[in-house]
Motif scaffolding. Structure first.
Motif, PDB file in Angstrom:
ATOM      1  N   ARG A  41       0.832  -1.216   0.000  1.00 55.77           N
ATOM      2  CA  ARG A  41       0.000   0.000   0.000  1.00 55.77           C
ATOM      3  C   ARG A  41       0.861   1.258   0.000  1.00 55.77           C
ATOM      4  NH1 ARG A  41      -2.629  -0.367   5.167  1.00 55.77           N
ATOM      5  NH2 ARG A  41      -3.444   1.678   4.645  1.00 55.77           N
ATOM      6  N   GLY A  42       2.182   1.103  -0.069  1.00 54.50           N
ATOM      7  CA  GLY A  42       3.070   2.254  -0.093  1.00 54.50           C
ATOM      8  C   GLY A  42       3.433   2.779   1.277  1.00 54.50           C
ATOM      9  N   ILE A  43       3.180   1.983   2.318  1.00 53.00           N
ATOM     10  CA  ILE A  43       3.467   2.403   3.684  1.00 53.00           C
ATOM     11  C   ILE A  43       4.593   1.540   4.223  1.00 53.00           C
ATOM     12  CG2 ILE A  43       2.544   2.648   6.023  1.00 53.00           C
ATOM     13  CD1 ILE A  43      -0.270   2.776   4.678  1.00 53.00           C
ATOM     14  N   GLU A  44       5.626   2.190   4.702  1.00 58.37           N
ATOM     15  CA  GLU A  44       6.771   1.461   5.247  1.00 58.37           C
ATOM     16  C   GLU A  44       6.656   1.404   6.765  1.00 58.37           C
ATOM     17  OE1 GLU A  44      11.609   1.771   5.526  1.00 58.37           O
ATOM     18  OE2 GLU A  44      10.561   2.936   3.992  1.00 58.37           O
ATOM     19  N   ILE A  45       6.614   0.181   7.282  1.00 61.60           N
ATOM     20  CA  ILE A  45       6.611  -0.026   8.730  1.00 61.60           C
ATOM     21  C   ILE A  45       7.714  -1.022   9.060  1.00 61.60           C
ATOM     22  CG2 ILE A  45       4.157   0.505   9.036  1.00 61.60           C
ATOM     23  CD1 ILE A  45       3.650  -2.540   9.248  1.00 61.60           C
ATOM     24  N   PRO A  46       8.166  -1.033  10.307  1.00 64.02           N
ATOM     25  CA  PRO A  46       9.208  -1.997  10.686  1.00 64.02           C
ATOM     26  C   PRO A  46       8.705  -3.433  10.528  1.00 64.02           C
ATOM     27  CG  PRO A  46       8.916  -0.331  12.392  1.00 64.02           C
ATOM     28  CD  PRO A  46       7.788  -0.162  11.406  1.00 64.02           C
ATOM     29  N   GLY A  47       9.645  -4.355  10.367  1.00 66.52           N
ATOM     30  CA  GLY A  47       9.311  -5.762  10.275  1.00 66.52           C
ATOM     31  C   GLY A  47       8.516  -6.201  11.498  1.00 66.52           C
ATOM     32  N   ASN A  48       7.497  -6.998  11.255  1.00 71.56           N
ATOM     33  CA  ASN A  48       6.561  -7.381  12.295  1.00 71.56           C
ATOM     34  C   ASN A  48       5.966  -8.724  11.907  1.00 71.56           C
ATOM     35  OD1 ASN A  48       3.800  -7.377  13.600  1.00 71.56           O
ATOM     36  ND2 ASN A  48       4.647  -5.492  14.440  1.00 71.56           N
ATOM     37  N   ARG A  49       6.308  -9.791  12.639  1.00 71.34           N
ATOM     38  CA  ARG A  49       5.846 -11.129  12.269  1.00 71.34           C
ATOM     39  C   ARG A  49       5.380 -11.877  13.506  1.00 71.34           C
ATOM     40  NH1 ARG A  49       4.223 -13.565   7.755  1.00 71.34           N
ATOM     41  NH2 ARG A  49       5.639 -12.114   6.766  1.00 71.34           N
ATOM     42  N   VAL A  50       4.186 -12.451  13.418  1.00 73.78           N
ATOM     43  CA  VAL A  50       3.625 -13.282  14.475  1.00 73.78           C
ATOM     44  C   VAL A  50       3.686 -14.722  13.976  1.00 73.78           C
ATOM     45  CG1 VAL A  50       1.569 -13.807  15.833  1.00 73.78           C
ATOM     46  CG2 VAL A  50       2.112 -11.427  15.245  1.00 73.78           C
ATOM     47  N   ILE A  51       4.296 -15.593  14.783  1.00 73.28           N
ATOM     48  CA  ILE A  51       4.480 -16.987  14.396  1.00 73.28           C
ATOM     49  C   ILE A  51       3.816 -17.861  15.461  1.00 73.28           C
ATOM     50  CG2 ILE A  51       6.170 -18.784  13.852  1.00 73.28           C
ATOM     51  CD1 ILE A  51       8.180 -16.387  13.354  1.00 73.28           C
ATOM     52  N   GLY A  52       2.733 -18.527  15.082  1.00 76.46           N
ATOM     53  CA  GLY A  52       1.993 -19.375  16.013  1.00 76.46           C
ATOM     54  C   GLY A  52       2.607 -20.758  16.094  1.00 76.46           C
ATOM     55  N   LEU A  53       2.882 -21.200  17.319  1.00 77.27           N
ATOM     56  CA  LEU A  53       3.502 -22.507  17.554  1.00 77.27           C
ATOM     57  C   LEU A  53       2.590 -23.380  18.410  1.00 77.27           C
ATOM     58  CD1 LEU A  53       7.090 -21.307  18.586  1.00 77.27           C
ATOM     59  CD2 LEU A  53       6.219 -21.750  16.281  1.00 77.27           C
TER      60      LEU A  53
END
Length: 163
Positions: A75-87
Motif C-alpha cells: 500500500r506504499g506504507i513502510e513499517i518496521p518488520g513485524n511477524r507473528v508466528i503461532g507454535l
C-alpha cells in the motif's frame, strides 16, 4: 499541467513523510507482565527464519504465520518488520481439550518478532502459564502441567532462535 505535477509531487512527499513517521513512531516491545521479551543482535529476517527453524527442530511446529509489513508495503506504507508466528502441536491440543474446551481458543500460542529502528529484532511471547491462567479453575492441574511444559518448549525455541 504544472498544478497536476505539483499536486502529484506533494502527494508523493506526504506519502514518504507518512511512511517515515509510521516507521519512526511504532514502538518496539518492552517488558510486559506475563511475557518473555528478548532483544537480539540479529537482523529482523534472520530472527524470523531462526524462530521457524528452531520450532521445526523442537516439540512444536509452526501452525500460523502473519504480519502486516508486506501488506503495508504493498500500500506504499513502510513499517518496521513485524511477524507473528503461532507454535503448537497436536499432543498439547488433545491434552488441553480433554480438560478445557475454552482454553483451546488460545492455541496456537504466538512468538512475536519485531524490528527495531537499527534493523535488529526483538523476540517476545506471552508465557504459556500466563496465557492459560484464566482457564486454570476449569482445566485444573492437567492444564497447569501442559502450560508448564509448553513454557519449557517455548523457552527452548527462543534460546535456539537467539543463538
Amino acid at each position: 499541467m504544472h498544478k497536476l505535477i505539483s499536486a502529484g509531487l506533494l502527494g508523493c512527499a506526504l506519502l514518504a513523510t507518512a511512511s517515515a513517521s509510521a516507521q519512526d513512531t511504532i514502538p518496539t516491545v518492552g517488558p510486559q507482565d506475563g511475557w518473555a521479551v528478548h532483544d537480539s543482535d540479529k537482523l529482523y529476517q534472520e530472527l524470523v527464519d531462526d524462530v521457524k527453524a528452531a520450532a521445526e527442530n523442537s516439540e512444536l511446529g509452526v501452525v500460523t504465520e502473519a504480519g502486516p509489513t508486506q501488506a503495508a508495503a504493498d500500500r506504499g506504507i513502510e513499517i518496521p518488520g513485524n511477524r507473528v508466528i503461532g507454535l503448537f502441536n497436536n499432543d498439547y491440543a488433545v491434552r488441553i481439550l480433554q480438560v478445557s474446551t475454552a482454553a483451546m481458543i488460545e492455541a496456537p500460542i504466538r512468538m512475536y518478532v519485531t524490528e527495531a529502528p537499527d534493523g535488529t529484532a526483538t523476540l517476545s511471547y506471552k508465557l504459556p502459564t500466563y496465557v492459560y491462567e484464566p482457564y486454570r479453575e476449569e482445566g485444573g492441574e492437567a492444564l497447569a502441567t501442559a502450560a508448564e511444559e509448553l513454557e519449557t518448549d517455548f523457552a527452548a525455541v527462543a534460546a535456539a532462535a537467539l543463538e
